[in-house]
Write a protein that holds these residues in place. Structure first.
Motif, short mmCIF file in Angstrom:
data_model
loop_
_atom_site.label_atom_id
_atom_site.label_comp_id
_atom_site.label_asym_id
_atom_site.label_seq_id
_atom_site.Cartn_x
_atom_site.Cartn_y
_atom_site.Cartn_z
N ARG A 61 -4.59 -57.24 -26.67
CA ARG A 61 -5.91 -56.63 -26.78
C ARG A 61 -5.71 -55.20 -27.26
NH1 ARG A 61 -10.17 -54.43 -28.08
NH2 ARG A 61 -11.73 -53.76 -26.58
N ILE B 212 -7.92 -52.98 -18.83
CA ILE B 212 -8.08 -51.65 -19.42
C ILE B 212 -7.41 -50.56 -18.58
CG2 ILE B 212 -10.36 -51.32 -18.33
CD1 ILE B 212 -9.22 -49.95 -21.79
N TYR C 250 -16.97 -51.42 -18.97
CA TYR C 250 -16.31 -51.80 -17.70
C TYR C 250 -17.09 -51.40 -16.47
CZ TYR C 250 -12.79 -52.76 -21.14
OH TYR C 250 -12.15 -53.23 -22.25
N CYS D 39 -7.74 -59.21 -19.38
CA CYS D 39 -8.89 -58.45 -19.87
C CYS D 39 -10.11 -58.75 -19.00
CB CYS D 39 -9.18 -58.83 -21.32
SG CYS D 39 -10.38 -57.73 -22.07
N ALA D 40 -10.90 -57.70 -18.72
CA ALA D 40 -12.12 -57.87 -17.91
C ALA D 40 -13.08 -58.86 -18.56
CB ALA D 40 -12.81 -56.52 -17.73
MO LIG Z 1 -9.47 -55.61 -21.87
#
Ligand SMILES: [Mo]
Ligand SMILES: Nc1nc2c(c(=O)[nH]1)N[C@H]1C(S)=C(S)[C@@H](COP(=O)(O)O)O[C@H]1N2
Length: 433
Positions: A115, A277, A302, A163-164
């Motif tokens: 990412r 992140i 986020y 990743c969120a």
């Molecule tokens: Mo991410």
């Protein structure tokens, strides 16, 4: 000079030390009182957050207009991305879960998702330095070379980076809701053995003060320019000091090899259990601050926005949620009257995976899967289940994890506009032929 030793992983205090909502409210109060900084955060974002927290009063602090900058640099991932292993999505590459069936517990670099907000920078390890600076240090700033980090006690920890937005596309395909952002299926996750220095050791050597509240690691990759042309600066996200001093690693090895370029070489931050992140790649400096810090990655991005959340959004996201995935292609064909061994993985950011149940009849009946790893915090477990289909035609396979906090993956999950933290059971379409 000491030689690197692999110290056992003793830092195990749960993340619950950080109460996110209270933390956020405190930060906003401090910002209002002029005691917090928010570089690169648009004024409207903080106003919205303040309104949500019920704190907006006559606010006159002038925020500079965000700088306009040139178009984003050309995307670039260095490692090969063969189609059987990866699905390329913009500047990112998703791991095809089916390709993990041939791998062990750890995700090889050859299969690990990428990412990138912009593109992978190629940094010379011999020239790399980490600058630690800011009002949260007792003395002057300190710089660390890679050799300096390697002289500190080394820790090795197996942990996922996820990743969120992993699973975001299922808000649309399963729940009919739209979500902004990369349309990941379930492959924006990988688990690796990360080896490096404890961030806590580096912060202590740098002279962190007892009243430091936030740290801000920043990447050396290019500045990130949004689609509408706003330059948000280098990728960076504040991390509260209690988490920074707990179990965070400055990693220079991944699966026993030097960190590869796409995953943050020469050094990245690894924040176990937290959304991807937080794990800043290509880290070049860390600000240590006595004032609370904001960046667009904890104001605009986020957080959870949407009907179920306050107008300013939820508190900044921290831990990952609970998910499961089959190591099977989407719409796989499976022969009838044949014994199949279904395999997959489950993980949770809140605790360890306690059990996984499988349904091969679209959710009518459930059977426990067999777990093949000792469940550990911040990591996934592999599992398998037998299936002997007796009827031809399309059907759905479901995997549902329960973690040590007692949470079980729900049938549907509450929507948020940016499609973060999808945790509902994914209905994996297959055809019996
Ligand atoms: Mo991410
Ligand atoms: N400097 C920097 N760090 C970063 C990013 C980035 O674009 N630049 N992306 C973040 C995001 S959103 C995720 S999910 C993870 C992905 O890590 P990976 O590419 O090693 O899989 O890195 C994080 N760290």
């Amino acid at each position: 000079m000491t030689t690197p030793t692999d110290a056992p992983d003793t830092a195990g205090t749960p993340d619950t030390a950080v109460d996110e909502a209270a933390y956020d409210r405190r930060r906003l109060c401090q910002w209002l009182a002029g005691r917090a900084r928010a570089d690169g955060v648009a004024r409207r974002d903080l106003l919205r957050l303040l309104a949500a927290a019920g704190l907006a009063t006559g606010l006159s602090t002038a925020f500079p207009a965000p700088a306009r900058a040139a178009a984003p640099a050309a995307p670039g991932i260095v490692k090969p991305l063969p189609e059987d292993r990866f699905t390329v999505r913009g500047t990112n590459a998703e791991t095809n879960f089916a390709a993990l069936a041939d791998t062990g517990h750890s995700t090889p670099v050859s299969h690990f998702f990428v990412r990138n907000h912009t593109s992978t920078p190629q940094l010379a390890p011999s020239e790399w330095e980490l600058r630690v600076w800011g009002s949260g240090l007792a003395g002057r700033e300190r710089t660390f070379t890679l050799a300096d980090l390697k002289r500190l006690p080394a820790v090795t920890r197996s942990s996922f980076v996820e990743c969120a937005g992993n699973g975001r596309s299922f808000y649309t395909s399963q729940q009919g809701q739209s979500a902004e952002g990369t349309a990941w299926t379930l492959g924006a996750i990988g688990s690796a053995r990360w080896r490096g220095a404890r961030l806590a050791d580096v912060l202590r050597l740098a002279g962190i003060r007892r009243d430091a509240v936030d740290i801000l690691p920043r990447g050396l990759d290019a500045e990130y320019v949004t689609a509408d042309g706003t330059n948000l600066g280098h990728v960076r996200r504040p991390l509260p000091v209690p988490k920074a001093l707990d179990d965070v690693i400055l990693a220079y090895e991944m699966n026993g090899e030097p960190l590869p370029p796409d995953h943050g070489a020469p050094v990245r931050v690894v924040v176990p259990s937290w959304i991807g992140i937080a794990s800043i790649k290509w880290v070049g400096d860390i600000e240590v601050s006595r004032e609370p810090l904001f960046s667009p990655w904890n104001t605009d991005f986020y957080r959870l926005f949407g009907d179920a959340y306050p107008p300013g959004g939820s508190a900044p996201l921290t831990r990952q949620t609970l998910k499961s995935a089959f190591e099977l292609p989407w719409n796989a064909s499976l022969p009838v009257h044949t014994g199949h061994r279904l395999t997959g993985r489950s993980w949770s950011g809140a605790g360890t995976v306690a059990r996984v149940d499988i349904s091969t009849d679209a959710g009518h009946t459930w059977h426990p899967a067999q777990l093949h790893d000792t469940p550990r915090r911040a990591d996934w477990v592999r599992w398998s289940a037998r299936w002997h289909p007796t009827a031809k035609g399309p059907t759905e396979l479901l995997a549902r994890a329960t973690d040590s906090t007692g949470r079980t993956q729900p049938r549907t999950t509450v929507h948020n506009t940016q499609g973060y933290l999808f945790d509902a059971v994914v209905r994996h379409a297959v055809t019996v032929v």
